[in-house]
Design an enzyme around this catalytic site. Sequence first.
Site, PDB file in Angstrom:
ATOM      1  N   LYS A 179      10.775  -1.647  -4.883  1.00  0.00           N
ATOM      2  CA  LYS A 179      11.127  -0.714  -4.200  1.00  0.00           C
ATOM      3  C   LYS A 179      11.402  -0.794  -2.603  1.00  0.00           C
ATOM      4  O   LYS A 179      10.966  -1.561  -2.085  1.00  0.00           O
ATOM      5  CB  LYS A 179       9.975   0.401  -4.257  1.00  0.00           C
ATOM      6  CG  LYS A 179      10.343   1.921  -3.756  1.00  0.00           C
ATOM      7  CD  LYS A 179       9.125   2.836  -3.992  1.00  0.00           C
ATOM      8  CE  LYS A 179       8.147   2.702  -2.796  1.00  0.00           C
ATOM      9  NZ  LYS A 179       7.055   3.481  -2.910  1.00  0.00           N
ATOM     10  N   LYS A 184      13.109   1.107   1.018  1.00  0.00           N
ATOM     11  CA  LYS A 184      13.116   2.424   1.752  1.00  0.00           C
ATOM     12  C   LYS A 184      14.375   2.822   1.961  1.00  0.00           C
ATOM     13  O   LYS A 184      15.281   2.075   2.365  1.00  0.00           O
ATOM     14  CB  LYS A 184      12.076   2.253   2.861  1.00  0.00           C
ATOM     15  CG  LYS A 184      10.857   1.730   2.934  1.00  0.00           C
ATOM     16  CD  LYS A 184      10.194   3.103   2.226  1.00  0.00           C
ATOM     17  CE  LYS A 184       8.286   2.621   2.315  1.00  0.00           C
ATOM     18  NZ  LYS A 184       7.630   4.021   1.644  1.00  0.00           N
ATOM     19  N   ASN A 203      10.754   8.892   1.886  1.00  0.00           N
ATOM     20  CA  ASN A 203       9.764   9.407   2.790  1.00  0.00           C
ATOM     21  C   ASN A 203      10.012  10.784   3.370  1.00  0.00           C
ATOM     22  O   ASN A 203       9.812  10.904   4.731  1.00  0.00           O
ATOM     23  CB  ASN A 203       9.592   8.427   3.820  1.00  0.00           C
ATOM     24  CG  ASN A 203       8.743   7.211   3.407  1.00  0.00           C
ATOM     25  OD1 ASN A 203       9.477   6.113   3.371  1.00  0.00           O
ATOM     26  ND2 ASN A 203       7.685   7.260   2.789  1.00  0.00           N
ATOM     27  N   HIS A 212      -0.312   6.046  -5.548  1.00  0.00           N
ATOM     28  CA  HIS A 212       0.241   5.566  -4.083  1.00  0.00           C
ATOM     29  C   HIS A 212      -0.544   4.598  -3.518  1.00  0.00           C
ATOM     30  O   HIS A 212      -1.946   4.898  -3.366  1.00  0.00           O
ATOM     31  CB  HIS A 212       0.613   6.716  -3.183  1.00  0.00           C
ATOM     32  CG  HIS A 212       0.632   6.369  -1.918  1.00  0.00           C
ATOM     33  ND1 HIS A 212      -0.267   6.551  -0.808  1.00  0.00           N
ATOM     34  CD2 HIS A 212       1.804   5.758  -1.027  1.00  0.00           C
ATOM     35  CE1 HIS A 212       0.422   5.974   0.333  1.00  0.00           C
ATOM     36  NE2 HIS A 212       1.407   5.426   0.129  1.00  0.00           N
TER      37      HIS A 212
END
Length: 393
Positions: free
Chosen positions: A190, A192, A223, A323
């Site tokens: 993953k 960002k 985010n 998470h």
Amino acid sequence: MVTSTSTASSAASRQGEATLDTIAWIKLSSVTLPLATPISDAKVLTGRQKPMTEVAFLFAEIETTGGHSGIGFGYSKRAGGPAQFAHAKEIADNLIGEDPSDIGRLWTKLVWAGASVGRSGVATQAIAALDIALWDLKAKRANLPLAKLLGAHRDSVQTYNTSGGFLHTPTEQVLDNATASLASGIGGIKIKVGNPDRKADLARLTAVREHIGDDVPLMVDANQQWDRPTAQRMGRAMEEFDLVWIEEPLDAYDAQGHAALAASLDTPVATGEMLASVAEHVELIKANACDIIQPDAPRIGGITQFLKLATLAEHHNLQLAPHFAMEIHLHLAAAYPIEPWVEHFDWLEPLFNERLETRDGRMHVSSRPGLGITLTEQARAWTVATHEVGARP
């Protein structure tokens, strides 16, 4: 050390012959974990937050008159750690003399002990460390890994790495980190996104996909940085990358926006990590706001609350990808009926003597009882405050 004889006596007065053990001692520790490199995601690049340089942890250690023990933890990034510790100090004595098996009742007792500050956020995050310690204790007493106590559907869980793909990391280093993660047995990557320059996001994503190949699971995490039109455009632009999910494309509380986006994209939408209660997640689920739900047990009040949410998520056929805090969430994901994911972070490794095994793209539940973790001497050295109630047996 603080003793709580009145609390213990009132608890004892309610107990019958089914009570085989009682809580004798609790130690709370506030621990500050320094990060080797300041961490930046889209919230930093857009000016909402400063780079993250440390993580505050609240540890709870519980011992019983029968010689059993458990450990649990919660955490806070950037702010909130001292508040969690302070609230836990105020309510922990309510557990002295209680039966550690009665976890659901004790969760409710702790909530009512601090009822004036509500049932989400700092209040329930303080409870989480105590609740998780009680579940750890219960599994240890049964001599079972927590996943097995809960009833595991699998002994390993698909895993992906996040810590190598933050926006402060140059693209070439992200590629090297991805190679290292895959070589270590982690299954997915993953990265960002949410950069103010949307072209930079797409260029970075292109580089990662070309580097790892088409068959490696790939996710992105914005985010909460996009507005609705931007999320729609970026979601469409990212369809070609065959992503496992797009995470937090919108504000965490924009259930309607997430629902509209999830309905319009082929790529699944994941969200939930920033929510601080089961009730807040219920709003997401009612709105059909995600394909993959991402609760965080320490943020929503511990394992007791997580299990309630997991039942609801399963009823709605949602995939689960908890998470952070893999030391806790591996067990909870292993007990979820629908094939889940668990997030691999190496940040917490200095705190624990044990390591979680990754192999063939999966994280494996160990044979160690409970959570299977013990604190390192380094964690003790990073402790900034402690508080004890009761007396060690």
